[in-house]
Design an enzyme around this catalytic site. Structure first.
Site, PDB file in Angstrom:
ATOM      1  N   TYR A  58       0.823  -1.202   0.000  1.00 34.38           N
ATOM      2  CA  TYR A  58       0.000   0.000   0.000  1.00 34.38           C
ATOM      3  C   TYR A  58       0.862   1.258   0.000  1.00 34.38           C
ATOM      4  CZ  TYR A  58       0.858   0.894   4.993  1.00 34.38           C
ATOM      5  OH  TYR A  58       1.441   1.191   6.197  1.00 34.38           O
ATOM      6  N   LYS A  79       6.427  -2.181   1.836  1.00 32.13           N
ATOM      7  CA  LYS A  79       5.279  -1.582   2.531  1.00 32.13           C
ATOM      8  C   LYS A  79       4.056  -2.488   2.390  1.00 32.13           C
ATOM      9  CE  LYS A  79       3.211   3.023   3.084  1.00 32.13           C
ATOM     10  NZ  LYS A  79       3.293   3.072   4.535  1.00 32.13           N
ATOM     11  N   GLU A 125      12.113   2.279  14.248  1.00 30.09           N
ATOM     12  CA  GLU A 125      11.255   3.380  13.781  1.00 30.09           C
ATOM     13  C   GLU A 125      10.000   3.418  14.642  1.00 30.09           C
ATOM     14  OE1 GLU A 125      10.013   2.520   9.698  1.00 30.09           O
ATOM     15  OE2 GLU A 125      10.045   0.385  10.146  1.00 30.09           O
ATOM     16  N   LEU A 172      11.109   1.030   7.102  1.00 25.33           N
ATOM     17  CA  LEU A 172      10.507   1.510   5.862  1.00 25.33           C
ATOM     18  C   LEU A 172      11.301   2.731   5.370  1.00 25.33           C
ATOM     19  CD1 LEU A 172       8.017   0.973   3.991  1.00 25.33           C
ATOM     20  CD2 LEU A 172       7.075   3.036   5.011  1.00 25.33           C
TER      21      LEU A 172
HETATM   22  N1  PMP Z   1       7.780   3.658   8.908  1.00 26.08           N
HETATM   23  C1  PMP Z   1       6.649   2.941   8.932  1.00 26.08           C
HETATM   24  C2  PMP Z   1       6.647   1.617   9.622  1.00 26.08           C
HETATM   25  C3  PMP Z   1       5.481   3.441   8.326  1.00 26.08           C
HETATM   26  O1  PMP Z   1       4.337   2.724   8.357  1.00 26.08           O
HETATM   27  C4  PMP Z   1       5.510   4.722   7.723  1.00 26.08           C
HETATM   28  C5  PMP Z   1       4.280   5.338   7.111  1.00 26.08           C
HETATM   29  N2  PMP Z   1       3.631   4.523   6.245  1.00 26.08           N
HETATM   30  C6  PMP Z   1       6.709   5.431   7.718  1.00 26.08           C
HETATM   31  C7  PMP Z   1       7.839   4.865   8.312  1.00 26.08           C
HETATM   32  C8  PMP Z   1       6.824   6.788   7.075  1.00 26.08           C
HETATM   33  O2  PMP Z   1       6.849   6.669   5.678  1.00 26.08           O
HETATM   34  P1  PMP Z   1       6.310   7.843   4.746  1.00 26.08           P
HETATM   35  O3  PMP Z   1       7.082   9.065   5.103  1.00 26.08           O
HETATM   36  O4  PMP Z   1       6.620   7.381   3.379  1.00 26.08           O
HETATM   37  O5  PMP Z   1       4.851   7.970   5.033  1.00 26.08           O
END
Ligand code: PMP
Length: 286
Positions: free
Chosen positions: A33, A150, A182, A206
């Site tokens: 996603y 993701k 994270e 991620l």
């Molecule tokens: N880490 C994780 C585990 C996440 O789910 C997300 C958001 N989807 C992020 C980091 C941040 O990613 P982004 O800046 O692309 O939203």
């Protein structure tokens, strides 16, 4: 107002969009996603999200049902049909419906399922937590080891978020081998003596699209950045901390496991990076 959603090339009222019980995302979490923020009716970091979508699909040998121009047109259409000023677009691709349950991937003729829908969030960029900052607790990181993909397998982050809520705080920072990976749905940062510290990219986290943009802006603003992991203890002694995500942009963190950082209020680096991120990404929004 009934939302109009997108399902496999069609725009449908949300009540009429139906996906099979045999869909691989439903039975096996076999889907990926993206979340794209919308401000003033425009898409933020669209190209970055589309590039990461392709990367996630490639990692799982899943077909991409649309090209970038197709995604852009569909997302703009959803924004228009649902009259979204500020909000987000959720996009999910699954390996589709093989017509039965089987661990083996379906044959190539089975088409992926593509779903997109909007969530209206008026005032998304003025969230109160940007001013107050977030309180987080640390929780053991028990996710699988391809967090760079993701996937829709979000049960553990959801459990960790619930643990944070039960503890009366906003979110959890996940810890593995003594180091912060994270947040449950965001990338984590600390600031010490003016230096921004965030974990390096690997399969452990991620690869945040907001992270990439914020680090680029930080370099452009001559701020010093160090990409390495850090412990909760180091974070508690930092001058400030913050998180980044597509829908939270840059949000300060003011407390970790009950320890207030500095004065316990949002720090200047986080506040400045939020301003820069919002300003620059609004300018580049499509
Ligand atoms: N880490 C994780 C585990 C996440 O789910 C997300 C958001 N989807 C992020 C980091 C941040 O990613 P982004 O800046 O692309 O939203």
């Amino acid at each position: 107002m009934t939302r109009t959603v997108y399902l496999n090339g069609e725009y449908l009222p949300e009540t009429e969009a139906k996906v099979s019980i045999f869909d691989r995302a439903f039975l096996m979490g076999d889907g990926v996603y993206e979340v794209v923020s919308v401000l003033d009716g425009k898409l933020l970091d669209f190209d970055g999200h589309m590039a990461r979508l392709q990367r996630s699909l490639d990692a799982l040998a899943m077909k991409n049902p649309l090209d970038t121009a197709g995604y852009l047109a569909a997302q703009r259409e959803l924004v228009a049909r649902n009259d979204i000023g500020d909000g987000l677009i959720y996009l999910q691709v699954s390996r589709g419906n093989p017509g039965d349950r089987d661990f083996v991937f379906p044959p190539a003729e089975v088409q992926p399922t593509l779903v997109m829908f909007t969530q209206s969030k008026p005032g998304l960029a003025d969230s109160p937590t940007a001013k107050t900052g977030l309180r987080v607790i640390s929780v053991q990181d028990l996710r699988w080891h391809r967090r760079d993909i993701k996937t829709v397998q979000l049960l553990y982050p959801s459990l960790a978020k619930m643990e944070a809520k039960a503890a009366g705080v906003d979110d959890a920072w996940l810890v593995e081998d003594g180091k912060v990976t994270e947040g449950t749905s965001n990338n984590a940062y600390i600031v010490k003596d003016g230096k921004i510290i965030t974990r390096e990219l690997s399969h452990d986290i991620l690869h945040g699209i907001t992270r990439a943009a914020v680090l680029r802006f930080a370099h452009e603003a001559q701020m010093s950045v160090e990409e390495r992991s850090f412990t909760i203890q180091e974070a508690q002694q930092a001058d400030e901390a913050f998180i980044t995500s597509a829908s939270g942009f840059v949000t300060p963190v003011v407390e970790i496991d009950g320890v207030k950082l500095g004065a316990g209020t949002p720090g200047p680096v986080a506040v400045r990076l939020r301003e820069i991120y919002l300003e620059e990404s609004r300018k580049a929004a499509v």
